[in-house]
Motif scaffolding. Sequence first.
Motif, PDB file in Angstrom:
ATOM      1  N   GLU A   1       0.829  -1.202   0.000  1.00  0.00           N
ATOM      2  CA  GLU A   1       0.000   0.000   0.000  1.00  0.00           C
ATOM      3  C   GLU A   1       0.866   1.255   0.000  1.00  0.00           C
ATOM      4  OE1 GLU A   1      -0.438  -2.618   1.872  1.00  0.00           O
ATOM      5  OE2 GLU A   1      -2.495  -3.306   1.506  1.00  0.00           O
ATOM      6  N   ASN A   2       1.878   1.285   0.844  1.00  0.00           N
ATOM      7  CA  ASN A   2       2.741   2.461   0.895  1.00  0.00           C
ATOM      8  C   ASN A   2       3.671   2.536  -0.310  1.00  0.00           C
ATOM      9  OD1 ASN A   2       1.798   3.771   3.176  1.00  0.00           O
ATOM     10  ND2 ASN A   2       3.103   2.628   4.577  1.00  0.00           N
ATOM     11  N   ALA A   3       4.081   1.380  -0.828  1.00  0.00           N
ATOM     12  CA  ALA A   3       4.913   1.393  -2.039  1.00  0.00           C
ATOM     13  C   ALA A   3       4.149   1.985  -3.214  1.00  0.00           C
ATOM     14  CB  ALA A   3       5.380  -0.026  -2.364  1.00  0.00           C
ATOM     15  N   ALA A   4       2.853   1.659  -3.317  1.00  0.00           N
ATOM     16  CA  ALA A   4       2.020   2.228  -4.378  1.00  0.00           C
ATOM     17  C   ALA A   4       1.744   3.711  -4.113  1.00  0.00           C
ATOM     18  CB  ALA A   4       0.709   1.451  -4.484  1.00  0.00           C
ATOM     19  N   LYS A   5       1.528   4.057  -2.853  1.00  0.00           N
ATOM     20  CA  LYS A   5       1.292   5.463  -2.511  1.00  0.00           C
ATOM     21  C   LYS A   5       2.499   6.323  -2.843  1.00  0.00           C
ATOM     22  CE  LYS A   5      -0.334   8.412   1.297  1.00  0.00           C
ATOM     23  NZ  LYS A   5      -0.713   8.419   2.732  1.00  0.00           N
ATOM     24  N   ASP A   6       3.704   5.743  -2.736  1.00  0.00           N
ATOM     25  CA  ASP A   6       4.919   6.466  -3.129  1.00  0.00           C
ATOM     26  C   ASP A   6       4.843   6.917  -4.585  1.00  0.00           C
ATOM     27  OD1 ASP A   6       6.017   5.999  -0.609  1.00  0.00           O
ATOM     28  OD2 ASP A   6       7.181   4.249  -1.267  1.00  0.00           O
ATOM     29  N   LEU A   7       4.278   6.070  -5.439  1.00  0.00           N
ATOM     30  CA  LEU A   7       4.143   6.425  -6.858  1.00  0.00           C
ATOM     31  C   LEU A   7       3.220   7.625  -7.018  1.00  0.00           C
ATOM     32  CD1 LEU A   7       3.683   2.872  -8.444  1.00  0.00           C
ATOM     33  CD2 LEU A   7       5.802   4.182  -8.257  1.00  0.00           C
ATOM     34  N   ALA A   8       2.106   7.596  -6.288  1.00  0.00           N
ATOM     35  CA  ALA A   8       1.173   8.727  -6.355  1.00  0.00           C
ATOM     36  C   ALA A   8       1.828  10.002  -5.842  1.00  0.00           C
ATOM     37  CB  ALA A   8      -0.086   8.408  -5.549  1.00  0.00           C
ATOM     38  N   ASN A   9       2.595   9.888  -4.763  1.00  0.00           N
ATOM     39  CA  ASN A   9       3.298  11.061  -4.224  1.00  0.00           C
ATOM     40  C   ASN A   9       4.322  11.598  -5.216  1.00  0.00           C
ATOM     41  OD1 ASN A   9       1.854  10.906  -1.845  1.00  0.00           O
ATOM     42  ND2 ASN A   9       3.428   9.780  -0.736  1.00  0.00           N
ATOM     43  N   LEU A  10       4.954  10.704  -5.956  1.00  0.00           N
ATOM     44  CA  LEU A  10       5.915  11.131  -6.977  1.00  0.00           C
ATOM     45  C   LEU A  10       5.211  11.931  -8.070  1.00  0.00           C
ATOM     46  CD1 LEU A  10       8.769  11.035  -8.201  1.00  0.00           C
ATOM     47  CD2 LEU A  10       8.160   8.841  -9.241  1.00  0.00           C
TER      48      LEU A  10
ATOM     49  N   ARG B   1       2.409  13.596  -7.827  1.00  0.00           N
ATOM     50  CA  ARG B   1       1.981  14.882  -7.249  1.00  0.00           C
ATOM     51  C   ARG B   1       3.152  15.842  -7.106  1.00  0.00           C
ATOM     52  NH1 ARG B   1      -3.500  15.189  -7.754  1.00  0.00           N
ATOM     53  NH2 ARG B   1      -4.609  13.596  -6.578  1.00  0.00           N
ATOM     54  N   SER B   2       4.270  15.359  -6.560  1.00  0.00           N
ATOM     55  CA  SER B   2       5.392  16.257  -6.267  1.00  0.00           C
ATOM     56  C   SER B   2       6.039  16.797  -7.533  1.00  0.00           C
ATOM     57  CB  SER B   2       6.440  15.529  -5.419  1.00  0.00           C
ATOM     58  OG  SER B   2       7.058  14.488  -6.155  1.00  0.00           O
ATOM     59  N   GLU B   3       6.020  15.995  -8.611  1.00  0.00           N
ATOM     60  CA  GLU B   3       6.629  16.431  -9.868  1.00  0.00           C
ATOM     61  C   GLU B   3       5.647  17.205 -10.751  1.00  0.00           C
ATOM     62  OE1 GLU B   3       9.790  16.133 -10.822  1.00  0.00           O
ATOM     63  OE2 GLU B   3      10.350  15.140  -8.946  1.00  0.00           O
ATOM     64  N   GLY B   4       4.363  17.228 -10.367  1.00  0.00           N
ATOM     65  CA  GLY B   4       3.363  17.903 -11.178  1.00  0.00           C
ATOM     66  C   GLY B   4       3.092  17.206 -12.496  1.00  0.00           C
TER      67      GLY B   4
ATOM     68  N   GLY C   1     -10.164   5.771  -5.159  1.00  0.00           N
ATOM     69  CA  GLY C   1     -10.126   7.182  -4.806  1.00  0.00           C
ATOM     70  C   GLY C   1      -9.177   7.529  -3.674  1.00  0.00           C
ATOM     71  N   HIS C   2      -8.231   6.644  -3.389  1.00  0.00           N
ATOM     72  CA  HIS C   2      -7.313   6.891  -2.272  1.00  0.00           C
ATOM     73  C   HIS C   2      -6.342   8.039  -2.538  1.00  0.00           C
ATOM     74  CE1 HIS C   2      -7.893   2.461  -0.783  1.00  0.00           C
ATOM     75  NE2 HIS C   2      -8.952   3.217  -0.627  1.00  0.00           N
ATOM     76  N   TYR C   3      -6.146   8.375  -3.807  1.00  0.00           N
ATOM     77  CA  TYR C   3      -5.207   9.448  -4.157  1.00  0.00           C
ATOM     78  C   TYR C   3      -5.917  10.719  -4.604  1.00  0.00           C
ATOM     79  CZ  TYR C   3      -2.234   5.272  -4.478  1.00  0.00           C
ATOM     80  OH  TYR C   3      -1.571   4.081  -4.238  1.00  0.00           O
ATOM     81  N   GLY C   4      -7.233  10.777  -4.439  1.00  0.00           N
ATOM     82  CA  GLY C   4      -7.987  11.958  -4.834  1.00  0.00           C
ATOM     83  C   GLY C   4      -8.931  11.666  -5.980  1.00  0.00           C
ATOM     84  N   ASP C   5      -9.792  12.634  -6.249  1.00  0.00           N
ATOM     85  CA  ASP C   5     -10.810  12.463  -7.282  1.00  0.00           C
ATOM     86  C   ASP C   5     -10.332  12.829  -8.682  1.00  0.00           C
ATOM     87  OD1 ASP C   5     -12.605  11.699  -5.303  1.00  0.00           O
ATOM     88  OD2 ASP C   5     -13.316  13.758  -4.976  1.00  0.00           O
ATOM     89  N   ASP C   6      -9.159  13.453  -8.779  1.00  0.00           N
ATOM     90  CA  ASP C   6      -8.673  13.905 -10.081  1.00  0.00           C
ATOM     91  C   ASP C   6      -7.718  12.913 -10.727  1.00  0.00           C
ATOM     92  OD1 ASP C   6      -6.738  14.296  -8.145  1.00  0.00           O
ATOM     93  OD2 ASP C   6      -5.883  16.068  -9.140  1.00  0.00           O
TER      94      ASP C   6
END
Length: 327
Positions: free
Chosen positions: A107-116, A118-121, A148-153
């Motif tokens: 779960e956190n390994a996948a969330k890291d991808l979403a954070n990447l 977001r952070s890079e735009g 929808g764990h990473y937002g609706d967009d």
Amino acid sequence: MSKALTKPGLSRLVNWLLIGSTPVLHHHRRSFQTLAFEEIKSSPEKPHEFTAFVLHGLLGSGRNWRSFSRSLASYLSYAQWRMVLVDLRNHGRSAEIEGLLPPHNLENAAKDLANLVRSEGWDWPDVVIGHSLGGKVALQFAKSCDNGHYGDDVSLPKQLWVLDSVPGKVIQENGDGEVEKVLRTLQSLPSTIPSRKWLVDHMLKLGFSKSLSEWIGSNLKKSGERETWAFNLDGAVQMFNSYREADYLPLLEHTPKGMEISIVRAEKSDRWSRDVIQQLDHLASKQVDEAEGKVSVHVLPNAGHWVHVDNPKGLLEIVAPRITSIA
């Protein structure tokens, strides 16, 4: 830019690889508190139109997939593709990032991808390709996006490629016993190793194959006069435990609309039971509901678990033509 361009055939690709492929561009980058990654582009001088994330397996790193990603980028050069080779948490250059906190699970390994993203735009990836451990991280990423764990967009990947990674819970007799043996062996060793040669010889004496022993030896980095691991071993063990327990067969039974999940099984891999093979074949053959996506299953001939090493050309022949359908 129009995307109705001529798609080069595989024969043309082979010629490219023999006489020189389309120029690609490499960027080594790491953003603060996010995963380390490397980019390979179809054309250095043009902005990319599409993105594929490439996720390595346990104890590996993004660099393991450079050669295959170059070939894939060359094949897809009729459109502008970018391959993002990610170092998952506890692996490669991401092992040095202190902000990637436990628990070290899928779960956190996948969330890291979403954070990447977001952070890079960045825009969300069009394709995610994952091998072994990375295959289940890709499945978790798709599941979390859909929930929808990473937002609706969030835009879901159009294609997910799971390379020789059993999507259900791992049954030990189906092949991961050797992985456990490797992890126990590495845990028994000191944190610093005299040399790569010493490690390879030690693994050989314990009965591991030459290719596996040399690959383990390639995962060392200099620490003064000695060598240390290029990964966080304790964190990697936790990720493997999460990998074994995770079950994504329900995701395959109800694939998100607009997504295709493609399972590639290596012909000589020992990780697949007859029951799992039959279950996947059934999912691939069922009539596709308009409200859901679809599952496809492919067998890579003449290859064991290390698909990109054993038969990279065959893997490219499976993956590349289907990815062209996105553009």
